[in-house]
Design a protein around this motif. Sequence first.
Motif, PDB file in Angstrom:
ATOM      1  N   LYS A  36     -23.459 -19.110  17.884  1.00 53.72           N
ATOM      2  CA  LYS A  36     -22.414 -19.067  16.728  1.00 53.72           C
ATOM      3  C   LYS A  36     -23.380 -18.738  15.405  1.00 53.72           C
ATOM      4  CE  LYS A  36     -18.943 -21.430  13.921  1.00 53.72           C
ATOM      5  NZ  LYS A  36     -19.490 -21.151  12.877  1.00 53.72           N
ATOM      6  N   PRO A  37     -24.429 -19.861  15.272  1.00 54.47           N
ATOM      7  CA  PRO A  37     -25.326 -19.451  14.128  1.00 54.47           C
ATOM      8  C   PRO A  37     -25.915 -18.275  14.166  1.00 54.47           C
ATOM      9  CG  PRO A  37     -26.294 -21.195  15.593  1.00 54.47           C
ATOM     10  CD  PRO A  37     -24.568 -20.984  16.062  1.00 54.47           C
ATOM     11  N   ASP A  40     -23.279 -15.791  13.043  1.00 52.12           N
ATOM     12  CA  ASP A  40     -22.987 -16.113  11.501  1.00 52.12           C
ATOM     13  C   ASP A  40     -23.803 -15.382  10.685  1.00 52.12           C
ATOM     14  OD1 ASP A  40     -20.818 -17.585  12.103  1.00 52.12           O
ATOM     15  OD2 ASP A  40     -21.535 -19.395  11.923  1.00 52.12           O
ATOM     16  N   VAL A  41     -25.051 -15.531  11.078  1.00 50.89           N
ATOM     17  CA  VAL A  41     -26.299 -14.856  10.265  1.00 50.89           C
ATOM     18  C   VAL A  41     -26.147 -13.484  10.148  1.00 50.89           C
ATOM     19  CG1 VAL A  41     -28.947 -14.457  10.190  1.00 50.89           C
ATOM     20  CG2 VAL A  41     -28.125 -16.715  10.399  1.00 50.89           C
ATOM     21  N   CYS A  42     -25.930 -12.618  11.285  1.00 53.63           N
ATOM     22  CA  CYS A  42     -25.873 -11.326  11.648  1.00 53.63           C
ATOM     23  C   CYS A  42     -24.602 -10.706  10.610  1.00 53.63           C
ATOM     24  CB  CYS A  42     -25.319 -11.168  13.089  1.00 53.63           C
ATOM     25  SG  CYS A  42     -26.766 -11.116  14.332  1.00 53.63           S
ATOM     26  N   ASN A  43     -23.543 -11.528  10.536  1.00 55.51           N
ATOM     27  CA  ASN A  43     -22.279 -11.158   9.629  1.00 55.51           C
ATOM     28  C   ASN A  43     -22.726 -11.079   8.317  1.00 55.51           C
ATOM     29  OD1 ASN A  43     -19.845 -10.665  11.224  1.00 55.51           O
ATOM     30  ND2 ASN A  43     -20.186 -12.665  11.926  1.00 55.51           N
ATOM     31  N   LEU A  44     -23.677 -12.246   8.017  1.00 49.85           N
ATOM     32  CA  LEU A  44     -24.226 -12.133   6.580  1.00 49.85           C
ATOM     33  C   LEU A  44     -25.118 -11.438   6.254  1.00 49.85           C
ATOM     34  CD1 LEU A  44     -24.350 -15.939   6.182  1.00 49.85           C
ATOM     35  CD2 LEU A  44     -23.156 -14.617   4.756  1.00 49.85           C
ATOM     36  N   ILE A  45     -26.100 -10.634   7.105  1.00 51.94           N
ATOM     37  CA  ILE A  45     -26.701  -9.529   7.213  1.00 51.94           C
ATOM     38  C   ILE A  45     -26.070  -8.430   6.777  1.00 51.94           C
ATOM     39  CG2 ILE A  45     -28.491  -8.243   8.155  1.00 51.94           C
ATOM     40  CD1 ILE A  45     -29.958 -10.552   7.276  1.00 51.94           C
ATOM     41  N   LEU A  46     -24.877  -8.548   7.411  1.00 52.53           N
ATOM     42  CA  LEU A  46     -23.935  -7.093   7.284  1.00 52.53           C
ATOM     43  C   LEU A  46     -23.414  -7.012   5.988  1.00 52.53           C
ATOM     44  CD1 LEU A  46     -22.686  -5.228   9.218  1.00 52.53           C
ATOM     45  CD2 LEU A  46     -20.721  -6.658   9.694  1.00 52.53           C
TER      46      LEU A  46
END
Length: 216
Positions: A36-37, A40-46
Amino acid sequence: MKRRRYEMEESDVRSAIEELSMFRKMKPDGDFVPAKPFLDVCNLILQILDKIGPTMTVLRQDINQNIQRLEKFCESDPPLFSNLVEILKKERDEGNARQVNSCSRAFVWLTRSMDFTVTLLQSLTKDPGKNMEQAVEESYNITLKPWHGWISAAAFKVALKLVPDNKTFISLLTEKDDNYEIIKEDIETLISLLLPLLEEIHSIMELHGLDKMKST
């Protein structure tokens, strides 16, 4: 409620810092990456890559697909959601790791997308006057090009002409009342959190024989 959505949209770097800080606290030492984290980080990098504009369209689509692939796999086998490394082991043992739709491949390319992002941010903070197109191209050549086929590399070269200038990119990352020094400090904090995480993940990739995987 609208005000809160606006603030979340305008604080991608700080959101990424918060997620990474939590990730570091949750992640024990060793062969362990909680799903999950990490996602989540990948989505924020996006969201950060969104600021670069149309140049990143293909990369963004790839990241989205890889995030969805890992999420779907974890949902189908919940015990694996606690540690992505268990998925890598499972696919390695079954001989599926290098298949086009494998979770191992998704994990590798999400990691390389983070490599690209941190390399670009490092370049821009070390030399704020550097041409944005040059910074994006250099970061791509270091992190993604060695693993791309000629079609992907050619498509990126064409899209490179669409990058914003440095000032526009930084302003898109900056919150309403911040200045350049504040966002620069935030970016440096983000880099300091990403680098040790990526170092650990690359060690895991190498351990499982995934570090040389190329695009199909």
